[in-house]
Design a protein around this motif. Structure first.
Motif, mmCIF file in Angstrom:
data_model
loop_
_atom_site.group_PDB
_atom_site.id
_atom_site.type_symbol
_atom_site.label_atom_id
_atom_site.label_comp_id
_atom_site.label_asym_id
_atom_site.label_seq_id
_atom_site.Cartn_x
_atom_site.Cartn_y
_atom_site.Cartn_z
ATOM 1 N N GLU A 780 35.122 48.563 43.612
ATOM 2 C CA GLU A 780 35.702 47.497 42.802
ATOM 3 C C GLU A 780 34.622 46.890 41.908
ATOM 4 O O GLU A 780 33.441 46.903 42.244
ATOM 5 C CB GLU A 780 36.290 46.407 43.701
ATOM 6 C CG GLU A 780 37.365 46.908 44.654
ATOM 7 C CD GLU A 780 37.787 45.857 45.662
ATOM 8 O OE1 GLU A 780 38.823 46.044 46.307
ATOM 9 O OE2 GLU A 780 37.048 44.845 45.817
ATOM 10 N N THR A 781 35.044 46.360 40.777
ATOM 11 C CA THR A 781 34.113 45.694 39.865
ATOM 12 C C THR A 781 34.253 44.182 40.014
ATOM 13 O O THR A 781 35.356 43.637 39.948
ATOM 14 C CB THR A 781 34.388 46.086 38.400
ATOM 15 O OG1 THR A 781 34.233 47.495 38.268
ATOM 16 C CG2 THR A 781 33.412 45.390 37.467
ATOM 17 N N VAL A 782 33.141 43.525 40.235
ATOM 18 C CA VAL A 782 33.094 42.061 40.325
ATOM 19 C C VAL A 782 32.352 41.559 39.087
ATOM 20 O O VAL A 782 31.187 41.904 38.875
ATOM 21 C CB VAL A 782 32.368 41.601 41.607
ATOM 22 C CG1 VAL A 782 32.314 40.085 41.670
ATOM 23 C CG2 VAL A 782 33.055 42.177 42.832
ATOM 24 N N THR A 783 33.029 40.770 38.278
ATOM 25 C CA THR A 783 32.436 40.281 37.036
ATOM 26 C C THR A 783 32.082 38.800 37.175
ATOM 27 O O THR A 783 32.944 37.972 37.483
ATOM 28 C CB THR A 783 33.408 40.467 35.853
ATOM 29 O OG1 THR A 783 33.714 41.864 35.722
ATOM 30 C CG2 THR A 783 32.777 39.979 34.559
ATOM 31 N N LEU A 784 30.803 38.499 36.971
ATOM 32 C CA LEU A 784 30.327 37.113 37.032
ATOM 33 C C LEU A 784 29.953 36.650 35.624
ATOM 34 O O LEU A 784 29.320 37.396 34.872
ATOM 35 C CB LEU A 784 29.100 37.015 37.944
ATOM 36 C CG LEU A 784 29.269 37.531 39.378
ATOM 37 C CD1 LEU A 784 27.975 37.330 40.149
ATOM 38 C CD2 LEU A 784 30.426 36.843 40.075
#
Length: 806
Positions: A780-784
């Protein structure tokens, strides 16, 4: 119900080997009875964790050494362990000759037509023969095309040819880059890195490279040490400039001109320049960078087996490249976390000449360091040779595993025994030189002695059939054929300097003091430089995520053409380091025209605010998260590195689970011993060959099942050894007149115990295999994104960048 022998044979057919491979047991062959010259049925399974204490394989030509070592690499690849392979002879490229269909047409392009002619066969007939030979050989060892397919799917295989375009090219441009901070801060490590790099380069030039006597070596080492301590990267062109105009004025206590006059330094610089200008040297500067992390895993994180074929190089070029590769591997290794599980393999097919007992070639120092320190980082070093007298056995004293094949001379045997004796000095078992000498004298083709300090005793075994087609060294054209489908062009790096349109040049403009001006360093441009203006933005951006506990601050550096307003969305990373910027230009220069808005301080204030706004709107930190483990990647960590870290964690957890299983089943082994002891009392009066065979076969199958889970440790313990001995004693003392019914009942109990134990093993293995595979798991991609308060603009300045001179 069938006889006991029939039931035991049925148990032996259970396909457990493929399941047990996931537990890090490398299938290398089967045990071998030297006295009877006969292969036994029990598997030789090598615990992958034992390889972190390194291995050496010795055997003469025709002993089967290459097949054994390739099988070891195949097993590691199936287990998801990446590898760096150094191939001086050309045999290792056979790892790409894998044909799951085992069809003659797959073998046909790769057969040796001279072998076909010698046998009086046409190439097509010989290819058909080879396909049948491989299918039969694999089947004999419980393998098939499906296992070959699994090997191909488990890892990415690539052949690199430094200094040649036959395979994938390798660029050494970054090989003179400054090592990481950990190496720079360790005086001993930095000194070793500097010395071996200088020696390798000068050896390539044909220059005396004695670290204590050679002026050339001392000068080059001084230049490298001075630059690297400052964190400065060098390439060949920069090194030439430093030789002509060193940044140091004294060498030791002697001034530079007295130690090495400018005229003589110029001769060395020209020697190096001639190498750089030689047409053949261009291939050393093209292709993928020599970065070990990328060589061990693809961008998607799949394990790689990177083969560096160097058979086409001269001796000096081989030493140069191997030294660079070992140094790069050492730098990569030091950046890893500690582990007790196998992380990667470094294998060299013919080590003679690189690790001699007396001389110190440039490759020896980094190799010694890898042998001494690799264990702590999970790097297993495997060295092979057919010339045992050319090995430094003192340097191999910490090597835990020795694979010893047929040797050619008594001198070779004596040297090997000397090495074994040194390696056994710290081992718990006593070294029996006489027995070892006797075993070595009886070895034949594909029959090896395995001496592993992690095991109770040495074992003789016959190597399994290789999955790869072992056709011998590949030609350069064959390597080209293999690599052409996957050859990728190296994209040219975009830079503002290259993209900048020509602009009118004139004197340096006069600007208000509030507008900071900086100058990028010249890269050796010929003639009078022309500076063009760009706007530089430097900011610190903080990212935080309370869920994962991740907190990171990055320094963002961008340059963009000057415009009003500045288009920060088209900004690029500069091709210079901020710390290298100067306050004044380098001598006389011309300057491109400056846009009118650039001479107003308010413009620069506005551009700084625009820079912050662009960061807030557009800048994000994308991280990867593993749904299975909930682990999150680190800032700057590539998918390949993240998957590699997940895989290593999984391997460590798997090895820990296997250790618990060893402890769990230890009482069962003791119970089996007690059962056999009672069986001995029961059948002591009987003598019936069929019953004896059934009992012995049951024990053998039980040992094989346990061996498949635990490696050879399970079948070499004193407990099971006593049990087997007791069973033989029982068989020898049986008398025909006795209670056959009681004997069958006891044998049935042993049989049932084996089946129950197997069922439990299968259940435990199924539970272990249910865990997700980090290599294939969908991440999964976690974007901050940063808050406005998390953005700090450190600098917005005018930077003059030198273009080509006129």
């Amino acid at each position: 119900m069938g006889s006991l022998v029939e039931k035991v044979n049925l148990l032996a057919m259970i396909p457990t080997m493929q399941d047990f491979e996931k537990l890090g047991a490398f299938y290398l062959g089967r045990s071998y009875d030297l006295a009877k010259k006969k292969r036994q049925e029990d598997l030789l399974l090598y615990d992958s964790r034992d390889l972190v204490t390194h291995a050496v394989c010795v055997g003469m030509t025709g002993s089967g050494k290459t097949g054994l070592c390739l099988s070891l690499i195949e097993e590691a690849a199936i287990d998801g362990v990446p590898a760096i392979l150094i191939d001086p002879k050309g045999d290792l490229s056979n790892l790409l000759l894998t044909f799951p269909n085992l069809a003659p047409e797959d073998f046909r392009p790769w057969i040796n037509e001279e072998d076909a002619a010698r046998k009086g066969l046409s190439p097509d007939e010989f290819a058909k023969q080879q396909a049948e030979l491989w299918a039969k050989g694999l089947a004999e060892w419980g393998e098939d095309g499906a296992r070959i397919a699994r090997l191909k799917e488990s890892a990415d295989f690539a052949i690199y040819t430094p200094g040649s375009s036959a395979g994938l090219p390798v660029s050494i441009l970054k090989s003179f880059a400054a090592p990481d901070a950990g190496v720079r801060e360790d005086e001993e490590l930095l000194r070793e890195r500097v010395s071996s790099t200088a020696t390798g380069l000068l050896t390539l030039l044909g220059v005396d490279a004695d670290p204590l006597k050679s002026r050339e070596h001392i000068l080059v080492a001084t230049i490298l040490a001075d630059a690297w301590k400052k964190g400065e990267d060098l390439d060949v062109a920069a090194l030439i400039g430093r030789i002509q105009s060193p940044s140091v004025t004294r060498i030791g206590v002697v001034d530079l001109e007295s130690f090495f006059p400018a005229k003589e330094r110029f001769a060395l610089a020209m020697n190096l320049n001639n190498l750089l200008a030689a047409p053949g040297f261009a291939s050393w500067l093209e292709g993928e960078a020599l970065e070990i992390g990328a060589m061990l895993r693809t961008a998607a994180g799949k394990p790689r087996v990177s083969i560096f074929s160097i058979a086409h190089l001269s001796d000096a070029e081989r030493m140069f490249f191997v030294t660079l590769l070992l140094n790069q591997t050492l730098a990569w290794m030091r950046a890893q976390s500690g582990t007790t599980s196998l992380r990667a393999i470094l294998y060299m097919d013919e080590i003679a000449g690189y690790f001699p007992p007396v001389a110190t070639p440039p490759a020896k120092a980094p190799l010694l360091t890898l042998l001494k320190q690799g264990r702590a980082f999970g790097l297993g070093v495997v060295l092979a040779t057919q010339n045992p007298v050319d090995l430094d056995y003192k340097g191999l004293s910490n090597t835990g595993t020795w694979f010893l094949g047929r040797l050619q001379t008594e001198r070779d045997k004596a040297r090997v025994l000397e090495g074994l004796e040194g390696a056994a000095a710290g081992a718990p078992q006593r070294f029996d030189r006489g027995r070892m000498e006797q075993i070595l004298a009886g070895l034949g083709n594909r029959v090896f002695l395995l001496n592993n300090v992690h095991e109770d005793a040495p074992v003789v075994f016959e190597t399994r059939w290789a999955l790869s087609y072992l056709r011998g060294p590949l030609t350069r054209s064959q390597i080209k054929t293999l690599m052409d489908p996957r050859r990728r062009d190296q994209p040219a790096s975009a830079s503002l300097k290259a993209a900048a349109p020509p602009a009118p040049a004139g004197p340096r403009p006069v600007l208000p003091p509030e507008i900071p001006q900086l100058f990028a360093p010249s890269r050796g441009s010929a003639g009078k430089p022309v500076y063009r203006p760009v706007v530089l933005g430097v900011a610190e951006v903080h990212f935080a995520d309370s869920k994962s506990g991740m907190s990171s601050t990055e320094t963002l550096v961008r340059v963009a053409p000057i415009a009003d307003p500045v288009d920060w969305s088209s900004a690029q990373e500069p091709d210079f380091a901020v710390q290298d910027l100067e306050s004044e230009p380098e001598g006389a220069a011309d300057f491109a025209e400056l846009p009118p808005s650039a001479d107003k301080p308010k413009s620069w204030e506005a551009w700084g605010k625009d820079f912050a706004t662009w960061i807030y709107r557009e800048r994000a930190l994308d991280l990867l998260r593993s749904p299975g483990t909930r682990e999150v990647s680190r800032p700057g960590e590539s998918e390949a590195d993240f998957r590699g870290r997940l895989g290593q964690s999984a391997r460590e957890a798997r090895d820990g689970a296997a250790e618990k299983l060893r402890q769990k089943y230890a009482p069962r082994l003791a119970a089996l011993q007690e059962r056999l002891r009672r069986a001995e009392q029961t059948v002591a009066r009987e003598k019936q060959e069929t019953t004896q065979a059934g009992l012995q076969t049951a024990i053998s199958v039980g040992a094989t099942m346990l061996g498949a889970l635990f490696g050879r440790k399970a079948i070499s313990t004193t407990t099971l050894g006593r049990a087997t001995t007791a069973a033989r004693t029982a068989g020898r003392t049986m008398k025909q007149a006795g209670d056959v019914g009681r004997a069958k009942e006891t044998l049935g109990a042993v049989d049932q115990q084996i089946q129950d134990l197997d069922a439990e093993l299968q259940a435990d293995l199924a539970a272990s295999a249910a865990a997700s595979d980090p290599a294939t798991e969908k991440l999964e991609t976690v974007t901050l994104r940063p808050k406005k308060t998390d953005i700090t603009i450190r600098r917005v300045a005018l930077v003059w960048v030198p273009a080509d001179g006129r």
